[in-house]
Write a protein that holds these residues in place. Structure first.
Motif, PDB file in Angstrom:
ATOM      1  N   ASN A 232       4.370   5.274  10.844  1.00 38.49           N
ATOM      2  CA  ASN A 232       3.355   4.708   9.941  1.00 38.49           C
ATOM      3  C   ASN A 232       3.920   3.565   9.099  1.00 38.49           C
ATOM      4  O   ASN A 232       3.473   3.340   7.982  1.00 38.49           O
ATOM      5  CB  ASN A 232       2.756   5.821   9.059  1.00 38.49           C
TER       6      ASN A 232
ATOM      7  N   GLN B  62      13.728   6.651   3.287  1.00 39.74           N
ATOM      8  CA  GLN B  62      12.403   6.245   2.822  1.00 39.74           C
ATOM      9  C   GLN B  62      12.266   6.534   1.341  1.00 39.74           C
ATOM     10  O   GLN B  62      12.998   7.348   0.778  1.00 39.74           O
ATOM     11  CB  GLN B  62      11.311   6.991   3.588  1.00 39.74           C
TER      12      GLN B  62
ATOM     13  N   ASN C 181       8.491   6.981  10.724  1.00 38.06           N
ATOM     14  CA  ASN C 181       7.398   7.969  10.649  1.00 38.06           C
ATOM     15  C   ASN C 181       6.126   7.571  11.394  1.00 38.06           C
ATOM     16  O   ASN C 181       5.044   8.085  11.083  1.00 38.06           O
ATOM     17  CB  ASN C 181       7.006   8.222   9.184  1.00 38.06           C
TER      18      ASN C 181
ATOM     19  N   TYR D 138       0.838  -1.201   0.000  1.00 34.54           N
ATOM     20  CA  TYR D 138       0.000   0.000   0.000  1.00 34.54           C
ATOM     21  C   TYR D 138       0.876   1.255   0.000  1.00 34.54           C
ATOM     22  O   TYR D 138       0.672   2.191  -0.789  1.00 34.54           O
ATOM     23  CB  TYR D 138      -0.938  -0.006   1.214  1.00 34.54           C
ATOM     24  N   ALA D 139       1.873   1.270   0.874  1.00 34.50           N
ATOM     25  CA  ALA D 139       2.771   2.440   0.952  1.00 34.50           C
ATOM     26  C   ALA D 139       3.533   2.611  -0.363  1.00 34.50           C
ATOM     27  O   ALA D 139       3.749   3.734  -0.827  1.00 34.50           O
ATOM     28  CB  ALA D 139       3.736   2.287   2.118  1.00 34.50           C
TER      29      ALA D 139
ATOM     30  N   THR E   3       1.478   4.459  -2.910  1.00 37.00           N
ATOM     31  CA  THR E   3       1.263   5.907  -2.738  1.00 37.00           C
ATOM     32  C   THR E   3       2.210   6.700  -3.642  1.00 37.00           C
ATOM     33  O   THR E   3       1.998   7.879  -3.882  1.00 37.00           O
ATOM     34  CB  THR E   3       1.463   6.366  -1.274  1.00 37.00           C
TER      35      THR E   3
ATOM     36  N   THR F  46       6.766   3.171   7.618  1.00 39.44           N
ATOM     37  CA  THR F  46       7.677   3.469   6.510  1.00 39.44           C
ATOM     38  C   THR F  46       8.890   2.548   6.606  1.00 39.44           C
ATOM     39  O   THR F  46       9.461   2.390   7.683  1.00 39.44           O
ATOM     40  CB  THR F  46       8.143   4.937   6.605  1.00 39.44           C
TER      41      THR F  46
HETATM   42  C1  LIG Z   1       4.136   8.029   6.309  1.00 38.65           C
HETATM   43  O1  LIG Z   1       4.574   9.268   6.804  1.00 38.65           O
HETATM   44  C2  LIG Z   1       5.428  10.001   5.942  1.00 38.65           C
HETATM   45  C3  LIG Z   1       5.926  11.242   6.691  1.00 38.65           C
HETATM   46  O2  LIG Z   1       4.846  11.955   7.179  1.00 38.65           O
HETATM   47  C4  LIG Z   1       4.684  10.353   4.652  1.00 38.65           C
HETATM   48  O3  LIG Z   1       5.549  11.030   3.757  1.00 38.65           O
HETATM   49  C5  LIG Z   1       4.177   9.073   3.999  1.00 38.65           C
HETATM   50  O4  LIG Z   1       3.388   9.361   2.878  1.00 38.65           O
HETATM   51  C6  LIG Z   1       3.371   8.242   4.990  1.00 38.65           C
HETATM   52  N1  LIG Z   1       3.077   6.953   4.388  1.00 38.65           N
HETATM   53  C7  LIG Z   1       1.858   6.430   4.360  1.00 38.65           C
HETATM   54  C8  LIG Z   1       1.704   5.106   3.712  1.00 38.65           C
HETATM   55  O5  LIG Z   1       0.892   6.989   4.825  1.00 38.65           O
END
Ligand SMILES: *[C@@H]1O[C@H](CO)[C@@H](O)[C@H](O)[C@H]1NC(C)=O
Ligand SMILES: *[C@@H]1O[C@H](CO)[C@@H](O)[C@H](O)[C@H]1NC(C)=O
Ligand SMILES: *[C@@H]1O[C@H](CO)[C@@H](O)[C@H](O)[C@H]1NC(C)=O
Ligand SMILES: *[C@@H]1O[C@H](CO)[C@@H](O)[C@H](O)[C@H]1NC(C)=O
Length: 461
Positions: A357, A373, A355, A45-46, A49, A359
């Motif tokens: 989340n 990242q 982060n 999923y990440a 993005t 990462t």
């Molecule tokens: C996780 O956090 C980072 C820093 O805020 C952000 O750039 C990234 O998009 C986030 N990833 C997800 C999957 O939400």
């Protein structure tokens, strides 16, 4: 938890602190199906993005400044689907994988074809072949997965270069691309070798075997692949007649040749190819999956100094997926490979604690987030988690990549891409019957033209 006395209170405090850290990482039990699927899901999923190709105004599969990375992302999606069974991304994956094939279906799309290396194009060809081998249905219109892989193969075959080192592929396709045009590198040649080996296995057409063998024999005749010590140099200088290989060591050079040998062994049962798989796998494991790192893969040319570029961050993810398919193709290697994939994924999961989340980081062997990242780190982590599902796939129908006789139905075209001579402009390519026929047709057209003009002049006003 029962707390008795101060010692236990400290234990409790420590426990809570550690728990805090663990919550931030991806919790992964490498022996638990749901835990693995969850980790793969979160990392993928990440990864997605970073992909905008299916948004309004986006171009499917396009990463303008790093085109080949699109193929790495799509390969991760193919692995995610094949190993976990979740087809959520398949539509956008399928659109993108076809779109970048360009108008000839050979991954020389005109937006990018002037700036490519053979390796860039090759990775897209491997991605398309992976789709065929995993039975991703061909799209109802446009080029099929097999056609796209064959188109890549045919355009690369036409670039086989006998001018500098009596064979091999250059790294870059065009002379104006600079010094890379004069380097013969391992991944371009290993990629061509693997593509040919897999096309042979999928189609059972021995022309592909002949090219795989030719590519292997050449790679071992120059200082790229040493088939006595089973070590691989990153490149050798064509202008120096390929006299010397460099000392640069990357995981993916081992993985790409090892993978090719695994497909050849699976199809031929020829002991030589098994010897190759074992030789390269042993070096891969002893050099890059060390006990000091708890057997977590490390590309040590760049990870300890945090100097990996985007390409280099992707190498590990490719390697784990080639290892997983090798385990499925050659059951006798399954246990040894699974253990290394599990230790590696455990390290990767601990790195996915950035982060707050999840990462993922780059240096998995550090077993904590290293502060880095990006899309590349997510792609590699996605692969590392998805392939762990091979434990449940192993031994089931169609677990190993299929062929045209074991359920693969992608319809190909052996002549795909042959009219597209992008990059075959050197006098390097040996004249084949096809070229002779082509030359013959041109001569005939030329003669007709002259005769026609003479007739026109004779009969003219
Ligand atoms: C996780 O956090 C980072 C820093 O805020 C952000 O750039 C990234 O998009 C986030 N990833 C997800 C999957 O939400
Ligand atoms: C892009 O893909 C995601 C995930 O598959 C999906 O949710 C979204 O609707 C897609 N967007 C478009 C415009 O197709
Ligand atoms: C090439 O660029 C054009 C213009 O941006 C775009 O419409 C097309 O989809 C691109 N093709 C590929 C294969 O990326
Ligand atoms: C090929 O196989 C796929 C996957 O098994 C299936 O969905 C598809 O319908 C088949 N296509 C043809 C033309 O038989």
């Amino acid at each position: 938890m029962q707390i008795n006395g101060s010692r236990s209170i400290w234990t409790a405090v420590l426990y809570i602190l550690t728990l805090g850290r663990q919550v931030l990482a991806i919790e992964l039990d490498v022996t638990d199906k749901d835990s693995i699927k969850n980790a793969a899901n979160v990392a993928t999923y990440a990864m997605m993005t970073y992909y905008t190709g299916n948004e309004t105004g986006g171009i499917p599969g396009a990463f303008p400044t790093k085109w080949w990375e699109g193929s790495a992302l799509l390969m991760a999606l193919l692995n995610y689907w094949h190993f976990t069974g979740d087809d959520y991304y398949n539509d956008e994956l399928s659109v993108a994988l076809q779109w970048q094939g360009g108008d000839q279906g050979d991954y020389m799309p005109s937006n990018y074809s002037s700036f490519l290396g053979n390796d860039d194009q090759m990775f897209w060809g491997l991605a398309a072949l992976t789709a065929a081998e995993y039975k991703l249905p061909d799209r109802s219109t446009g080029f099929s997965w097999l056609h796209l892989a064959q188109g890549t193969f045919n355009t690369q075959k036409a670039r086989w270069d006998t001018t500098m080192c009596d064979g091999g592929l250059r790294w870059q396709i065009w002379a104006y691309e600079g010094s890379g045009y004069y380097l013969m590198n391992a991944v371009s040649n290993g990629g061509f070798f693997q593509l040919a080996a897999r096309l042979y296995r999928y189609t059972n057409n021995t022309d592909y075997y002949d090219w795989a063998k030719k590519s292997w024999d050449w790679s071992t005749s120059v200082p790229l692949v040493n088939n006595k010590t089973w070590t691989i140099a990153d490149s050798t200088d064509g202008q120096g007649g390929c006299a010397n290989g460099d000392a640069v060591q990357w995981t993916y050079n081992y993985g790409i040749y090892m993978g090719g040998c695994a497909y050849l062994y699976a199809q031929t049962q020829d002991a030589y190819w098994l010897k190759c798989v074992n030789g390269l796998m042993d070096t891969l494991f002893s050099s890059f999956f060390t006990a000091k790192n708890d057997y977590i893969i490390e590309d040590w040319e760049c990870e300890p100094t945090a100097q990996c570029n985007d390409n280099e961050i992707l190498f590990k993810g490719l390697v784990v997926s080639w290892l997983a398919n090798t385990a499925l193709l050659i059951p006798s290697l399954y246990d040894e490979i699974l253990a290394k994939l599990q230790s590696t994924a455990a390290g990767a999961a601990k790195s996915c604690s950035g982060n707050n989340n999840n990462t993922c980081g780059v240096a998995w062997y550090k077993q904590e987030w290293d502060g880095l990242q990006g899309m590349e780190a997510q792609i590699s982590a996605s692969n590392a988690f998805s392939v762990l599902m091979l434990k449940w796939l192993n031994g089931t129908d169609n677990a190993a990549p299929v062929t045209s006789t074991t359920g693969g139905n992608s319809t190909g075209d052996t002549n795909a891409g042959e009219d597209d001579n992008k990059g075959s402009s050197t006098n390097a390519s040996p004249i084949t019957t096809g070229d002779r026929a082509g030359a013959g047709i041109l001569t005939a057209v030329f003669i007709c033209g002259i005769v026609g003009m003479a007739v026109f002049m004779l009969l003219g006003p």
